[in-house]
Design a protein around this motif. Structure first.
Motif, mmCIF file in Angstrom:
data_model
loop_
_atom_site.group_PDB
_atom_site.id
_atom_site.type_symbol
_atom_site.label_atom_id
_atom_site.label_comp_id
_atom_site.label_asym_id
_atom_site.label_seq_id
_atom_site.Cartn_x
_atom_site.Cartn_y
_atom_site.Cartn_z
ATOM 1 N N ALA A 190 0.807 -1.196 -0.302
ATOM 2 C CA ALA A 190 -0.199 -0.310 -0.143
ATOM 3 C C ALA A 190 0.492 1.559 -0.587
ATOM 4 C CB ALA A 190 -0.598 -0.878 1.259
ATOM 5 N N SER A 191 0.214 2.067 -0.757
ATOM 6 C CA SER A 191 0.959 3.768 -0.710
ATOM 7 C C SER A 191 -0.232 4.243 0.266
ATOM 8 C CB SER A 191 1.345 4.366 -1.734
ATOM 9 O OG SER A 191 1.534 5.050 -2.061
ATOM 10 N N LEU A 192 0.471 5.402 1.137
ATOM 11 C CA LEU A 192 -0.542 6.253 1.960
ATOM 12 C C LEU A 192 -0.200 7.694 1.785
ATOM 13 C CD1 LEU A 192 -2.198 5.304 5.590
ATOM 14 C CD2 LEU A 192 -0.941 7.492 5.095
ATOM 15 N N THR A 193 -0.520 8.463 1.128
ATOM 16 C CA THR A 193 -0.657 9.641 0.875
ATOM 17 C C THR A 193 -1.567 11.078 1.769
ATOM 18 O OG1 THR A 193 -0.112 9.086 -1.162
ATOM 19 C CG2 THR A 193 0.434 11.962 -0.540
ATOM 20 N N VAL A 194 -0.848 11.980 2.508
ATOM 21 C CA VAL A 194 -1.839 12.920 2.893
ATOM 22 C C VAL A 194 -1.254 13.989 2.365
ATOM 23 C CG1 VAL A 194 -1.985 13.895 5.559
ATOM 24 C CG2 VAL A 194 -1.483 11.544 5.243
ATOM 25 N N ILE A 195 -2.383 14.503 2.482
ATOM 26 C CA ILE A 195 -2.404 15.859 1.684
ATOM 27 C C ILE A 195 -3.198 16.754 2.344
ATOM 28 C CG2 ILE A 195 -3.034 16.956 -0.843
ATOM 29 C CD1 ILE A 195 -2.878 13.990 -1.824
ATOM 30 N N HIS A 196 -2.600 17.942 2.532
ATOM 31 C CA HIS A 196 -3.596 19.197 2.425
ATOM 32 C C HIS A 196 -4.185 19.661 1.806
ATOM 33 C CE1 HIS A 196 -4.680 23.060 4.805
ATOM 34 N NE2 HIS A 196 -3.918 23.792 3.962
ATOM 35 N N VAL A 197 -5.588 20.505 1.525
ATOM 36 C CA VAL A 197 -6.591 21.266 0.768
ATOM 37 C C VAL A 197 -6.857 22.130 1.889
ATOM 38 C CG1 VAL A 197 -8.082 20.578 -0.755
ATOM 39 C CG2 VAL A 197 -7.300 18.753 -0.089
ATOM 40 N N PRO A 198 -6.729 23.522 0.501
ATOM 41 C CA PRO A 198 -7.216 24.570 1.285
ATOM 42 C C PRO A 198 -8.928 24.723 1.390
ATOM 43 C CG PRO A 198 -6.214 24.698 -0.745
ATOM 44 C CD PRO A 198 -6.347 23.331 -0.136
ATOM 45 N N ASP A 199 -9.301 25.747 3.142
ATOM 46 C CA ASP A 199 -10.838 25.473 2.980
ATOM 47 C C ASP A 199 -10.575 27.086 3.621
ATOM 48 O OD1 ASP A 199 -10.109 25.618 5.025
ATOM 49 O OD2 ASP A 199 -10.281 23.572 5.611
ATOM 50 N N ASP A 200 -12.117 27.297 4.116
ATOM 51 C CA ASP A 200 -12.443 29.000 4.149
ATOM 52 C C ASP A 200 -11.434 28.602 5.238
ATOM 53 O OD1 ASP A 200 -13.946 29.018 2.137
ATOM 54 O OD2 ASP A 200 -15.795 28.327 3.285
ATOM 55 N N LYS A 201 -10.822 28.369 6.131
ATOM 56 C CA LYS A 201 -10.449 28.859 7.665
ATOM 57 C C LYS A 201 -8.819 28.574 7.583
ATOM 58 C CE LYS A 201 -14.218 27.712 10.544
ATOM 59 N NZ LYS A 201 -14.692 27.102 12.250
#
Length: 323
Positions: A190-201
């Protein structure tokens, strides 16, 4: 004539005598400091001392074939509009996207991996105990290079993941092998990737926070870039290249070793010291790939950042990825 002048200068000039004594004192002090391990200027070191430096110890690495690669697409990314992901696999696989996954749930799942390897999406969902806000899955073929767009359904009304510090990761993308035979072939499951996604805050631009490779023995490897002597352009590791890494301790998700960069990123680069041989050594812990195997034994400090070199490992050319 010159000898007569020096003798006359010695007899009638105390300054000359003082200068000779001071010079002898400086050289003697430098030799004593160097003997006890203190760093002294290179000009004061003898050639014998330079040649007597102990060679950099070679780090024992484990070779594994990585069947996965996952990159972010060039399009816009936000919680409202979603994220484009570009998977590339050697075998048919499943891309599972977990939106709003709890940090504690992911840490618990990674700890559980050492006892029950997370080789299928069902195993990962059970390990996360459904502590996420939305799950989205895609089936990826072995020659499929198309981007996949994942986003939270608008009817859920999720616009952000709370104030800082957050208790949820915006997006956790997991690649797992779809066929049982492939899971028996590859050690990495398995390959696990944590991604930051911009939001309102929190409007920080979308980016990969970290990536882990999970193998069938319950170990984890974190993918980290190496620093080159010139701009590598952010080239990622091709999926079928051989990863070289030392297993991290299962109960510590952050203790990991760097993996090699893509062959295209360093092939043909010259050693920054001799400018003759190709770069094939990575220095640790600074992770600079800038010297050849002949020059690495002559340095206790990295030529790029002057950090003390504790260990090194060898870059080996692997097969190029099929495009």
């Amino acid at each position: 004539m010159a000898a007569v002048f020096l003798v006359t200068l010695y007899e009638y000039s105390p300054l000359f005598y003082i200068s000779v004594v001071f010079l002898c004192f400086v050289v003697t002090a430098a030799m004593v400091l160097g003997w006890f391990g203190f760093d002294v200027p290179v000009i004061l070191r003898s050639s014998d001392e330079t040649e007597s430096l102990l060679p950099t110890p070679e780090k024992q690495m484990v070779q594994m074939t990585n069947p996965f690669i996952l990159e972010m697409g060039p399009g816009p990314a936000s919680v409202a509009d979603g994220v484009s992901l570009r998977p590339c696999c050697l075998e048919p696989c499943i891309l599972s996207c977990f939106w709003g996954c709890e940090v504690s749930a992911l840490q618990a799942a990674l700890k559980a991996h050492q006892h029950h390897p997370l080789s299928t999406p069902q195993c990962l969902q059970e390990a996360l105990q459904l502590r996420y806000q939305h799950c989205h899955s895609f089936h990826i073929g072995s020659k499929d290079r198309e981007e996949r767009r994942t986003q939270i359904p608008a009817d859920q009304g999720i616009a952000d993941f709370g104030p800082l510090p957050r208790e949820r990761y915006p997006l956790v993308a997991v690649l797992t092998l779809a066929e049982l035979e492939a899971r028996d072939t590859y050690n990495i499951v398995a390959s696990l990737t944590v991604i930051h996604v911009p939001d309102d805050k929190y409007s920080l631009s979308a980016r990969v926070l970290f990536q882990y490779l999970l193998n069938s023995q319950g170990n984890m490897f974190e993918l980290k870039p190496l620093f080159m002597s010139a701009d590598s352009g952010g080239v990622s590791e091709p999926p079928d290249s051989e990863q070289k890494s030392q297993p991290s301790e299962p109960n510590e998700a952050c203790r990991v070793e760097p993996s090699p960069v893509a062959e295209e990123a360093w092939r043909g680069r010259d050693c920054v010291v001799c400018q003759n041989a190709a770069v094939n050594k990575v220095l640790l812990p600074c992770r600079h790939a800038c010297v050849c195997d002949s020059c690495v034994s002559h340095f206790q400090h990295c030529p790029m950042c002057r950090a003390f070199v504790q260990e090194s490992f060898t870059l080996t050319q692997g097969p190029a990825a099929e495009q």
